[in-house]
Enzyme design. Structure first.
Site, short mmCIF file in Angstrom:
data_model
loop_
_atom_site.label_atom_id
_atom_site.label_comp_id
_atom_site.label_asym_id
_atom_site.label_seq_id
_atom_site.Cartn_x
_atom_site.Cartn_y
_atom_site.Cartn_z
N ASN A 32 33.38 3.63 -32.11
CA ASN A 32 33.76 4.03 -30.75
C ASN A 32 35.25 3.81 -30.54
O ASN A 32 35.89 3.04 -31.27
CB ASN A 32 33.02 3.15 -29.73
CG ASN A 32 31.52 3.37 -29.76
OD1 ASN A 32 30.85 2.97 -30.70
ND2 ASN A 32 31.00 4.00 -28.74
N HIS A 89 33.56 8.47 -29.47
CA HIS A 89 33.77 7.90 -30.81
C HIS A 89 35.14 8.39 -31.28
O HIS A 89 35.66 9.40 -30.79
CB HIS A 89 32.61 8.30 -31.75
CG HIS A 89 31.38 7.50 -31.45
ND1 HIS A 89 31.05 6.37 -32.16
CD2 HIS A 89 30.44 7.62 -30.49
CE1 HIS A 89 29.93 5.85 -31.67
NE2 HIS A 89 29.54 6.59 -30.64
N HIS A 126 31.76 8.42 -23.26
CA HIS A 126 31.49 7.55 -24.42
C HIS A 126 32.08 8.29 -25.62
O HIS A 126 31.48 9.23 -26.14
CB HIS A 126 29.97 7.39 -24.51
CG HIS A 126 29.43 6.63 -25.67
ND1 HIS A 126 28.85 5.38 -25.56
CD2 HIS A 126 29.30 6.95 -26.98
CE1 HIS A 126 28.40 4.98 -26.74
NE2 HIS A 126 28.67 5.91 -27.62
N CYS A 137 26.37 6.00 -34.71
CA CYS A 137 24.92 6.20 -34.73
C CYS A 137 24.46 6.40 -36.17
O CYS A 137 24.97 7.28 -36.87
CB CYS A 137 24.56 7.41 -33.88
SG CYS A 137 22.82 7.83 -33.94
N ARG A 160 25.66 -3.33 -29.12
CA ARG A 160 24.62 -2.34 -29.48
C ARG A 160 25.19 -1.27 -30.43
O ARG A 160 24.87 -1.27 -31.63
CB ARG A 160 24.04 -1.71 -28.19
CG ARG A 160 22.72 -0.97 -28.39
CD ARG A 160 22.88 0.45 -28.92
NE ARG A 160 23.74 1.29 -28.08
CZ ARG A 160 24.21 2.46 -28.47
NH1 ARG A 160 23.91 2.95 -29.66
NH2 ARG A 160 25.03 3.16 -27.68
N ASP A 161 26.06 -0.40 -29.93
CA ASP A 161 26.58 0.68 -30.78
C ASP A 161 27.35 0.08 -31.96
O ASP A 161 27.25 0.56 -33.10
CB ASP A 161 27.50 1.59 -29.95
CG ASP A 161 27.60 3.01 -30.47
OD1 ASP A 161 27.49 3.20 -31.69
OD2 ASP A 161 27.82 3.93 -29.67
P1 HMG Z 1 8.37 7.24 -34.04
O1 HMG Z 1 8.11 6.75 -35.40
O2 HMG Z 1 8.36 8.69 -33.79
O3 HMG Z 1 7.47 6.54 -32.96
O4 HMG Z 1 9.75 6.63 -33.57
P2 HMG Z 1 5.97 6.59 -32.67
O5 HMG Z 1 5.83 6.74 -31.19
O6 HMG Z 1 5.25 7.57 -33.55
O7 HMG Z 1 5.58 5.12 -33.11
C1 HMG Z 1 5.74 4.65 -34.44
C2 HMG Z 1 5.78 3.13 -34.42
O8 HMG Z 1 6.95 2.70 -33.71
C3 HMG Z 1 4.59 2.53 -33.70
O9 HMG Z 1 4.34 1.28 -34.28
C4 HMG Z 1 5.14 2.32 -32.30
O10 HMG Z 1 4.47 1.33 -31.60
C5 HMG Z 1 6.57 1.89 -32.60
P3 HMG Z 1 3.25 1.10 -35.44
O11 HMG Z 1 1.97 1.58 -34.79
O12 HMG Z 1 3.69 1.96 -36.59
O13 HMG Z 1 3.31 -0.36 -35.74
N1 HMG Z 1 7.50 2.12 -31.50
C6 HMG Z 1 8.40 1.21 -31.10
N2 HMG Z 1 8.66 -0.04 -31.54
C7 HMG Z 1 9.64 -0.70 -30.92
N3 HMG Z 1 10.37 -0.20 -29.88
C8 HMG Z 1 10.10 1.04 -29.43
C9 HMG Z 1 9.08 1.78 -30.04
N4 HMG Z 1 8.59 3.02 -29.84
C10 HMG Z 1 7.63 3.21 -30.73
N5 HMG Z 1 10.82 1.53 -28.40
C11 HMG Z 1 11.41 5.92 -32.02
C12 HMG Z 1 10.32 6.93 -32.32
C13 HMG Z 1 12.18 6.43 -30.84
C14 HMG Z 1 10.78 4.59 -31.69
C15 HMG Z 1 12.31 5.77 -33.28
O14 HMG Z 1 12.70 7.04 -33.71
C16 HMG Z 1 13.52 4.93 -33.04
O15 HMG Z 1 13.43 3.76 -32.75
N6 HMG Z 1 14.73 5.50 -33.20
C17 HMG Z 1 15.95 4.73 -33.11
C18 HMG Z 1 16.97 5.49 -32.36
C19 HMG Z 1 18.28 4.72 -32.30
O16 HMG Z 1 18.31 3.53 -32.11
N7 HMG Z 1 19.39 5.45 -32.47
C20 HMG Z 1 20.69 4.87 -32.34
C21 HMG Z 1 21.02 4.70 -30.90
S1 HMG Z 1 21.49 6.23 -30.10
C22 HMG Z 1 23.21 6.31 -30.38
O17 HMG Z 1 23.76 5.53 -31.10
C23 HMG Z 1 24.00 7.34 -29.62
C24 HMG Z 1 24.75 6.74 -28.42
O18 HMG Z 1 25.63 5.71 -28.83
C25 HMG Z 1 25.53 7.82 -27.68
C26 HMG Z 1 26.44 8.60 -28.62
O19 HMG Z 1 27.33 8.04 -29.25
O20 HMG Z 1 26.22 9.82 -28.63
C27 HMG Z 1 23.78 6.14 -27.40
MG MG Z 2 27.60 5.98 -29.57
#
Ligand code: HMG
Ligand code: MG
Length: 311
Positions: free
Chosen positions: A248, A208, A206, A239, A12-13
Site C-alpha cells: 500500500n 497500492h 485505498h 492481496c 491486515r493488508d
Molecule cells: P470457501 O472455501 O468458498 O468457503 O471460502 P465455504 O463457504 O465453501 O466454506 C469452506 C470452509 O471455510 C468451511 O469450513 C467454512 O466454515 C469456512 P470447513 O467446513 O471446510 O471446515 N469459512 C470460514 N472460516 C473462517 N472465516 C470465514 C469463513 N467462511 C467460510 N469467514 C472464503 C470463502 C471467503 C471464506 C475464502 O475464500 C477466504 O477466506 N478468502 C480470503 C480472502 C482474503 O482474505 N483476501 C485478502 C483480503 S482482500 C484484499 O486484500 C483487498 C483489499 O485490501 C482492497 C484492495 O486492495 O483492493 C481489501
Molecule cells: Mg489492499
C-alpha cells in the site's frame, strides 16, 4: 488546517501476505506503536478462512486482546468476507467491519470464491446484519481501476457497486486500487463520477503503490474532495489473490505529503518511523515508503540537534 483521516491497514493488508508469521503479541505491539504515533484508525485483522490466509488465523484472539488493551483514541475495524466472518468478528468483540466486493467476476472468484452477483448479495447481507448488531461499516470496492485478470474495470460497474453498497448502508465506501495501476488523471475522473452517487464525505481511497504513483494518486483524491485514506506503515501490503500487487501507499509518505500541503493528520512521522523499525525487525527485511531514507536522515539530524542543545 483541514484535517484528513487515515486508516492504517498494515496489521491486515500489510501482514496478510508475509512470508514470516508474526505473533499475536507482535501484531498488538505494531498497533500500539501506531496508536502512539497518533493514528486514530487501524484495520486490525480479517476474519477469513485460515486455510486461505494463515497469517490472519489469530483474528479472534487479536481483537479480544486489542479491546482489553483499550488504546486511547484508537478505532479499529476488521475485514469480513461473509456472514461467517461477521459472526466470528462480533463474537470476538469487533465493533466495526469492512466487506470486500471486487468490481469484476474473476477477482471475486479468486479472492472469495464467489461470482460478482453472489459477492454483491453476500456483502449486502453482511452489511445489513452488521448494522443490526450496531456495528460501524465500511465496504471496499476492489479492482476499481484495473483487474489483474480482466484488464481495465468498466467505470460504470464501479459506480454501480459503490452506489449499491451505499444503499445497503455502508458508512464508508473504500475505492481500492488493488494492483496499484491507477494514475492521478484516472483517479480524478473516477472519483468525479463516484461523487455523483456517494457523498464525498463517505468516500475513502485505498491505493497500492506498485508503480510509484500512490502519493500522486492520493493528491488527486484530495483535490477531488476525498478526506479519507487507507495507507500502510512502511508500505507493506498486497492481496495474495491479486498477482502483481505491491504494498500500500506508505502511511509515512502520505502523512508527509498531506502535512506539507497544508492538511493535518494528527500523526507524528517520528512515531511512524518507530513502527517501521519494529515491523522491519519482525519481517526481517528493509521496509518503508518512497521517502524513508530522507525521513530517517531528518530524524537523525533532529536527534543530533536535540542532543547538542541538552549537552
Ligand atoms: P470457501 O472455501 O468458498 O468457503 O471460502 P465455504 O463457504 O465453501 O466454506 C469452506 C470452509 O471455510 C468451511 O469450513 C467454512 O466454515 C469456512 P470447513 O467446513 O471446510 O471446515 N469459512 C470460514 N472460516 C473462517 N472465516 C470465514 C469463513 N467462511 C467460510 N469467514 C472464503 C470463502 C471467503 C471464506 C475464502 O475464500 C477466504 O477466506 N478468502 C480470503 C480472502 C482474503 O482474505 N483476501 C485478502 C483480503 S482482500 C484484499 O486484500 C483487498 C483489499 O485490501 C482492497 C484492495 O486492495 O483492493 C481489501
Ligand atoms: Mg489492499
Amino acid at each position: 488546517m483541514e484535517r484528513i483521516h487515515i486508516t492504517d491497514v498494515s496489521p491486515r493488508d500489510g501482514l496478510q501476505n508475509q512470508q514470516v508469521q508474526v505473533s499475536t503479541a507482535d501484531k498488538l505491539e505494531l498497533i500500539r506503536l501506531l496508536a502512539a504515533a497518533g493514528v486514530q484508525s487501524v484495520e486490525a485483522t480479517s476474519f477469513v478462512s485460515p486455510k486461505a490466509v494463515p497469517q490472519m488465523a489469530d483474528a479472534g484472539e487479536l481483537v479480544a486482546r486489542l479491546n482489553a488493551a483499550a488504546l486511547p483514541g484508537l478505532r479499529s475495524s476488521v475485514l469480513v468476507p461473509n456472514l461467517k466472518g461477521l459472526e466470528r468478528a462480533h463474537a470476538a468483540g469487533a465493533r466495526e467491519i469492512a466487506v470486500v466486493l471486487s468490481a469484476t467476476e474473476t477477482m471475486n472468484r479468486k479472492n472469495i470464491n464467489m461470482g460478482l452477483q453472489e459477492a454483491t448479495e453476500v456483502s449486502a447481507q453482511t452489511l445489513a446484519e452488521a448494522q443490526r448488531l450496531g456495528m460501524r461499516t465500511r465496504a471496499y470496492v476492489a479492482v476499481a481501476f484495473d483487474c489483474p485478470f480482466e484488464g481495465e474495470t468498466p467505470l460504470s460497474e464501479v459506480v454501480r457497486l459503490a452506489a449499491r453498497m451505499r444503499e445497503e448502508g455502508a458508512g464508508e465506501i473504500v475505492i481500492a486500487d488493488t494492483i496499484g495501476s491507477a494514475s492521478p488523471g484516472q483517479v480524478k475522473a473516477r472519483l468525479g463520477a463516484l461523487r455523483e452517487v456517494v457523498p464525498v464525505a463517505q468516500l475513502a481511497v485505498h491505493f497500492h503503490d506498485t508503480r510509484g504513483m500512490g502519493v500522486a494518486n492520493a493528491w488527486a483524491a484530495l483535490e477531488a474532495g476525498v478526506r479519507r485514506f487507507d495507507a500502510s506503515v512502511g508500505g507493506i501490503g498486497g492481496c495474495p489473490f491479486a498477482p502483481g500487487a505491491a504494498g500500500n501507499v506508505a502511511t509515512e509518505d502520505l502523512v508527509l505529503m498531506a502535512e506539507r500541503s497544508g492538511f493535518s493528520t494528527g500523526i507524528s512521522i517520528d512515531g511512524l518511523l518507530d513502527a517501521v523499525d519494529f515491523a522491519e525487525a519482525q519481517l526481517q527485511r528493509a521496509l518503508g515508503g518512497r521517502a524513508i531514507t530522507w525521513l530517517r536522515r531528518q530524524r537523525e539530524k533532529e536527534r543530533g540537534t536535540q542532543a547538542a542543545r541538552t549537552a
